[in-house]
Design a protein around this motif. Structure first.
Motif, PDB file in Angstrom:
ATOM      1  N   GLY A  23      11.694  -8.986   7.731  1.00 39.86           N
ATOM      2  CA  GLY A  23      11.733  -7.757   8.810  1.00 39.86           C
ATOM      3  C   GLY A  23      10.963  -6.665   9.158  1.00 39.86           C
ATOM      4  N   ILE A  24       9.729  -7.013   8.524  1.00 38.77           N
ATOM      5  CA  ILE A  24       8.092  -5.947   8.475  1.00 38.77           C
ATOM      6  C   ILE A  24       7.834  -6.679  10.334  1.00 38.77           C
ATOM      7  N   THR A  25       7.399  -5.541  11.026  1.00 38.38           N
ATOM      8  CA  THR A  25       6.637  -5.587  12.055  1.00 38.38           C
ATOM      9  C   THR A  25       5.382  -5.259  11.431  1.00 38.38           C
ATOM     10  N   VAL A  26       4.366  -6.431  11.666  1.00 36.77           N
ATOM     11  CA  VAL A  26       3.321  -6.205  11.524  1.00 36.77           C
ATOM     12  C   VAL A  26       2.230  -6.028  12.917  1.00 36.77           C
ATOM     13  N   GLY A  27       2.322  -4.171  12.925  1.00 36.08           N
ATOM     14  CA  GLY A  27       1.062  -4.142  14.142  1.00 36.08           C
ATOM     15  C   GLY A  27      -0.092  -4.241  13.667  1.00 36.08           C
ATOM     16  N   GLY A  28      -1.056  -3.199  14.731  1.00 37.09           N
ATOM     17  CA  GLY A  28      -2.413  -3.471  14.698  1.00 37.09           C
ATOM     18  C   GLY A  28      -3.036  -3.151  13.140  1.00 37.09           C
ATOM     19  N   ARG A  29      -4.310  -4.164  13.058  1.00 38.20           N
ATOM     20  CA  ARG A  29      -4.962  -4.065  11.993  1.00 38.20           C
ATOM     21  C   ARG A  29      -6.581  -4.014  11.949  1.00 38.20           C
ATOM     22  N   PHE A  30      -7.213  -3.432  11.411  1.00 34.15           N
ATOM     23  CA  PHE A  30      -8.124  -2.535  11.879  1.00 34.15           C
ATOM     24  C   PHE A  30      -9.351  -2.213  10.858  1.00 34.15           C
ATOM     25  N   ARG A  31     -10.911  -2.614  11.449  1.00 36.51           N
ATOM     26  CA  ARG A  31     -12.075  -2.114  10.866  1.00 36.51           C
ATOM     27  C   ARG A  31     -12.136  -0.658  11.519  1.00 36.51           C
ATOM     28  N   ASP A  32     -12.233   0.405  10.098  1.00 36.30           N
ATOM     29  CA  ASP A  32     -12.560   1.417  10.359  1.00 36.30           C
ATOM     30  C   ASP A  32     -14.458   1.485  10.997  1.00 36.30           C
ATOM     31  N   LEU A  33     -15.090   1.688  11.844  1.00 35.47           N
ATOM     32  CA  LEU A  33     -15.588   1.610  12.577  1.00 35.47           C
ATOM     33  C   LEU A  33     -17.075   2.177  12.004  1.00 35.47           C
ATOM     34  N   ASP A  34     -16.559   3.341  10.782  1.00 36.68           N
ATOM     35  CA  ASP A  34     -16.825   4.703  10.360  1.00 36.68           C
ATOM     36  C   ASP A  34     -17.621   4.711   8.824  1.00 36.68           C
ATOM     37  N   ASP A  35     -16.762   3.737   8.458  1.00 37.31           N
ATOM     38  CA  ASP A  35     -16.897   3.323   6.898  1.00 37.31           C
ATOM     39  C   ASP A  35     -16.771   2.346   6.320  1.00 37.31           C
ATOM     40  N   PRO A  36     -17.575   1.005   6.424  1.00 42.06           N
ATOM     41  CA  PRO A  36     -17.396  -0.069   6.084  1.00 42.06           C
ATOM     42  C   PRO A  36     -16.024  -0.295   4.873  1.00 42.06           C
ATOM     43  N   ASP A  37     -15.367   0.662   3.915  1.00 41.73           N
ATOM     44  CA  ASP A  37     -14.862  -0.053   2.946  1.00 41.73           C
ATOM     45  C   ASP A  37     -13.814   1.062   3.373  1.00 41.73           C
ATOM     46  N   ARG A  38     -13.094   0.780   4.398  1.00 49.97           N
ATOM     47  CA  ARG A  38     -11.429   1.143   5.668  1.00 49.97           C
ATOM     48  C   ARG A  38     -11.356   0.260   5.983  1.00 49.97           C
ATOM     49  N   PHE A  39      -9.969  -0.232   5.702  1.00 43.10           N
ATOM     50  CA  PHE A  39      -9.013  -0.665   6.270  1.00 43.10           C
ATOM     51  C   PHE A  39      -8.051   0.367   6.837  1.00 43.10           C
ATOM     52  N   VAL A  40      -7.655   0.486   7.998  1.00 47.76           N
ATOM     53  CA  VAL A  40      -6.139   0.892   8.581  1.00 47.76           C
ATOM     54  C   VAL A  40      -5.486  -0.699   9.304  1.00 47.76           C
ATOM     55  N   TRP A  41      -3.817   0.209   9.695  1.00 52.03           N
ATOM     56  CA  TRP A  41      -2.777  -1.278   9.685  1.00 52.03           C
ATOM     57  C   TRP A  41      -1.747   0.524  10.263  1.00 52.03           C
ATOM     58  N   GLU A  47      -9.049 -11.682   5.257  1.00 56.44           N
ATOM     59  CA  GLU A  47      -8.538 -12.708   5.448  1.00 56.44           C
ATOM     60  C   GLU A  47      -7.618 -12.201   4.289  1.00 56.44           C
ATOM     61  N   LEU A  48      -6.969 -12.248   3.202  1.00 57.70           N
ATOM     62  CA  LEU A  48      -6.287 -12.150   2.645  1.00 57.70           C
ATOM     63  C   LEU A  48      -5.109 -11.911   3.347  1.00 57.70           C
ATOM     64  N   PHE A  49      -5.116 -10.729   4.410  1.00 55.50           N
ATOM     65  CA  PHE A  49      -3.712  -9.721   4.699  1.00 55.50           C
ATOM     66  C   PHE A  49      -3.534 -10.787   5.837  1.00 55.50           C
ATOM     67  N   GLU A  50      -4.687 -11.674   6.567  1.00 53.47           N
ATOM     68  CA  GLU A  50      -3.511 -11.994   7.801  1.00 53.47           C
ATOM     69  C   GLU A  50      -3.260 -13.289   7.037  1.00 53.47           C
ATOM     70  N   ARG A  51      -3.650 -13.904   6.364  1.00 55.99           N
ATOM     71  CA  ARG A  51      -4.025 -15.215   6.245  1.00 55.99           C
ATOM     72  C   ARG A  51      -2.104 -14.987   5.431  1.00 55.99           C
ATOM     73  N   GLU A  52      -2.164 -14.521   4.407  1.00 58.88           N
ATOM     74  CA  GLU A  52      -0.622 -14.213   3.665  1.00 58.88           C
ATOM     75  C   GLU A  52       1.150 -13.233   3.585  1.00 58.88           C
ATOM     76  N   PHE A  53      -0.583 -12.074   4.556  1.00 58.36           N
ATOM     77  CA  PHE A  53       0.103 -10.955   4.280  1.00 58.36           C
ATOM     78  C   PHE A  53       1.286 -10.114   6.167  1.00 58.36           C
ATOM     79  N   VAL A  54       0.997 -10.771   6.475  1.00 55.36           N
ATOM     80  CA  VAL A  54       1.284 -10.555   7.864  1.00 55.36           C
ATOM     81  C   VAL A  54       2.354 -11.442   7.842  1.00 55.36           C
ATOM     82  N   THR A  55       3.075 -13.320   7.324  1.00 55.95           N
ATOM     83  CA  THR A  55       3.390 -13.630   7.759  1.00 55.95           C
ATOM     84  C   THR A  55       4.365 -13.084   6.615  1.00 55.95           C
ATOM     85  N   GLY A  56       4.170 -13.065   5.487  1.00 50.80           N
ATOM     86  CA  GLY A  56       5.172 -12.560   4.391  1.00 50.80           C
ATOM     87  C   GLY A  56       5.898 -11.293   4.435  1.00 50.80           C
TER      88      GLY A  56
END
Length: 186
Positions: free
Chosen positions: A35-53, A21-30
């Motif tokens: 000049g950073i291109t933010v690509g795919g952002r993901f939940r790891d389906l095999d690890d509920p405590d992992r964020f991949v981007w 929620e914080l990432f999508e609200r603040e860090f993508v546009t920030g």
């Protein structure tokens, strides 16, 4: 081809949705603002405590400048404590060269393969037989990391691609990922 970071964050138990929620609200546009291109952002389906981007830069010079601008800028300064409070480890980062991967948030699952081939020539044969341009193949960028405050994994030669393919004959790990449903980022 761009310089791409594949970032895998290990989070405190139950903190993934808070970070997303914080990432999508603040860090993508920030990040886009510097000049950073933010690509795919993901939940790891095999690890509920992992964020991949993924994030991308035109070259290493732009990477350094953009990262310095973001991490010394107002968006990170305002929200870094909240973001860091969700994380156990944010240093699992592969520095790659490739096309990036802007996952469609309507897709339910994306498979990312991180492969450690034993030889470039034999991998090229595998890639010609089994991978298409849609797999968004990435290769290790061996340039020195010129942002030491943001570590990357070194001493590895990897290939990373997205989507189903015949399993490679080398050591590989597969990540089953669910795109974060947010506003599309271009």
């Amino acid at each position: 081809m761009s310089i791409v970071e594949l970032r895998q964050y290990t989070l405190h138990s139950g903190a993934r949705e808070t970070l997303i929620e914080l990432f999508e609200r603040e860090f993508v546009t920030g990040q886009q603002a510097v000049g950073i291109t933010v690509g795919g952002r993901f939940r790891d389906l095999d690890d509920p405590d992992r964020f991949v981007w993924l994030r991308a830069f035109p070259d290493m010079t732009h990477r350094r400048r953009s990262l310095e601008a973001f991490y010394t800028g107002p968006v990170w300064r305002e929200h870094r404590d909240a973001a860091n409070a969700t994380m156990v480890d944010s240093d699992d980062v592969l520095l790659l060269r490739g096309p990036g991967f802007p996952a469609d948030p309507r897709t339910r699952e994306v498979v990312a393969t991180v492969c450690h081939p034993s030889g470039a020539a034999s991998f090229d044969g595998y890639a010609a037989r089994c991978l298409s341009p849609a797999h968004a193949l990435h290769r290790t960028e061996h340039a020195a990391n010129d942002c030491p405050l943001l570590p990357v994994r070194t001493g590895e030669d990897v290939r990373v691609w997205f989507g189903p393919a015949e399993p490679p004959p080398w050591p590989a790990s597969r990540l089953r990922l669910e795109p974060v449903a947010g506003r599309p980022v271009r």
